[in-house]
Design a protein around this motif. Sequence first.
Motif, PDB file in Angstrom:
ATOM      1  N   VAL A  30       0.684  -0.900  -0.282  1.00  0.00           N
ATOM      2  CA  VAL A  30      -0.429   0.349   0.008  1.00  0.00           C
ATOM      3  C   VAL A  30       0.842   1.626   0.046  1.00  0.00           C
ATOM      4  O   VAL A  30       1.964   1.505   1.236  1.00  0.00           O
ATOM      5  N   THR A  31       1.097   2.407  -0.980  1.00  0.00           N
ATOM      6  CA  THR A  31       1.188   3.543  -0.797  1.00  0.00           C
ATOM      7  C   THR A  31       0.568   4.763  -0.126  1.00  0.00           C
ATOM      8  O   THR A  31      -0.314   4.599  -0.180  1.00  0.00           O
ATOM      9  N   ALA A  32       1.348   5.596   0.813  1.00  0.00           N
ATOM     10  CA  ALA A  32       0.871   6.824   0.641  1.00  0.00           C
ATOM     11  C   ALA A  32       2.468   8.130   1.069  1.00  0.00           C
ATOM     12  O   ALA A  32       3.584   7.125   0.446  1.00  0.00           O
ATOM     13  N   SER A  33       1.645   9.170   0.644  1.00  0.00           N
ATOM     14  CA  SER A  33       2.254  10.266   0.357  1.00  0.00           C
ATOM     15  C   SER A  33       2.249  11.104   1.583  1.00  0.00           C
ATOM     16  O   SER A  33       3.299  11.791   1.415  1.00  0.00           O
ATOM     17  N   ASP A  34       1.561  10.639   2.442  1.00  0.00           N
ATOM     18  CA  ASP A  34       1.768  11.971   3.791  1.00  0.00           C
ATOM     19  C   ASP A  34       1.973  11.137   5.239  1.00  0.00           C
ATOM     20  O   ASP A  34       0.416  10.461   5.447  1.00  0.00           O
ATOM     21  N   MET A  60      10.319  14.564   2.960  1.00  0.00           N
ATOM     22  CA  MET A  60       9.552  14.753   2.646  1.00  0.00           C
ATOM     23  C   MET A  60       8.635  16.087   3.050  1.00  0.00           C
ATOM     24  O   MET A  60       8.787  16.825   4.727  1.00  0.00           O
ATOM     25  N   PRO A  61       7.673  16.890   2.114  1.00  0.00           N
ATOM     26  CA  PRO A  61       7.049  18.233   2.979  1.00  0.00           C
ATOM     27  C   PRO A  61       6.513  17.544   4.591  1.00  0.00           C
ATOM     28  O   PRO A  61       5.620  16.709   4.613  1.00  0.00           O
ATOM     29  N   ALA A  62       5.948  18.331   5.320  1.00  0.00           N
ATOM     30  CA  ALA A  62       4.887  18.688   6.727  1.00  0.00           C
ATOM     31  C   ALA A  62       5.585  17.552   7.803  1.00  0.00           C
ATOM     32  O   ALA A  62       6.556  17.948   8.735  1.00  0.00           O
ATOM     33  N   MET A  63       6.686  16.506   7.809  1.00  0.00           N
ATOM     34  CA  MET A  63       7.058  15.899   8.700  1.00  0.00           C
ATOM     35  C   MET A  63       7.671  14.791   7.741  1.00  0.00           C
ATOM     36  O   MET A  63       7.265  14.174   6.831  1.00  0.00           O
ATOM     37  N   GLY A  65      10.876  11.520   7.502  1.00  0.00           N
ATOM     38  CA  GLY A  65      11.309  10.522   8.136  1.00  0.00           C
ATOM     39  C   GLY A  65      11.442  10.624   9.050  1.00  0.00           C
ATOM     40  O   GLY A  65      11.102   9.541  10.398  1.00  0.00           O
ATOM     41  N   SER A  66      12.401  10.992  10.255  1.00  0.00           N
ATOM     42  CA  SER A  66      12.847  10.623  11.444  1.00  0.00           C
ATOM     43  C   SER A  66      11.493  11.161  11.986  1.00  0.00           C
ATOM     44  O   SER A  66      11.517  10.621  13.335  1.00  0.00           O
ATOM     45  N   GLU A  67      11.310  12.521  12.317  1.00  0.00           N
ATOM     46  CA  GLU A  67      10.367  12.798  13.070  1.00  0.00           C
ATOM     47  C   GLU A  67       8.634  12.129  12.874  1.00  0.00           C
ATOM     48  O   GLU A  67       8.648  10.684  14.027  1.00  0.00           O
ATOM     49  N   PHE A  68       8.328  10.744  11.614  1.00  0.00           N
ATOM     50  CA  PHE A  68       7.902  10.440  11.236  1.00  0.00           C
ATOM     51  C   PHE A  68       7.967   9.464  12.463  1.00  0.00           C
ATOM     52  O   PHE A  68       6.890   8.754  13.426  1.00  0.00           O
ATOM     53  N   VAL A  69       9.161   8.800  12.428  1.00  0.00           N
ATOM     54  CA  VAL A  69       9.473   7.215  13.016  1.00  0.00           C
ATOM     55  C   VAL A  69      10.248   7.601  14.762  1.00  0.00           C
ATOM     56  O   VAL A  69       9.471   6.984  15.436  1.00  0.00           O
ATOM     57  N   ARG A  70      10.219   8.355  14.509  1.00  0.00           N
ATOM     58  CA  ARG A  70      10.097   8.762  16.215  1.00  0.00           C
ATOM     59  C   ARG A  70       8.182   8.674  17.308  1.00  0.00           C
ATOM     60  O   ARG A  70       8.424   8.477  18.266  1.00  0.00           O
ATOM     61  N   ARG A  71       7.765   9.104  16.120  1.00  0.00           N
ATOM     62  CA  ARG A  71       6.446   9.472  16.798  1.00  0.00           C
ATOM     63  C   ARG A  71       5.771   7.953  17.233  1.00  0.00           C
ATOM     64  O   ARG A  71       5.122   7.592  17.277  1.00  0.00           O
ATOM     65  N   LEU A  72       5.824   6.606  15.693  1.00  0.00           N
ATOM     66  CA  LEU A  72       5.739   5.589  15.420  1.00  0.00           C
ATOM     67  C   LEU A  72       6.280   5.102  16.367  1.00  0.00           C
ATOM     68  O   LEU A  72       5.476   4.346  17.331  1.00  0.00           O
TER      69      LEU A  72
END
Length: 125
Positions: A30-34, A60-63, A65-72
């Motif tokens: 599954v792909t996503a862009s946000d 990526m815009p807005a967030m 990868g590292s912020e995404f992973v930290r929050r994940l």
Amino acid sequence: MSGTILLIDDNAIQAATRQAILRRAGHSVVTASDPAQVLQQVQNDAFSDNLALIITDHIMPAMNGSEFVRRLRERHLELPVMVISGLDDAEAEYEGLNVLFRLKPLHPDNLLASVEKLLGANKEA
């Protein structure tokens, strides 16, 4: 192959290319862009137990990868994550976040080997 690979990339061409490579190898993708939207979906268990691996771009815009992973990682410590970036110095941003970091350009064979490594490690856990 059990479980879905979630591929996050704001570049539609790169996402489609990686998705095609993974699907040809028999994976459900599954792909996503946000990344913010994906984070919300993952936190709300929209993928239930079907999510086997997340592959994310770094820039990526807005967030990023590292912020995404930290929050994940606040709720999903064991979910396998691969980060793909064109910036080799970006790897330091993922220190202690339990990710597999790969540099672009990522040859299809290297993509598939990395995915198999992460999925295999996840089966053993």
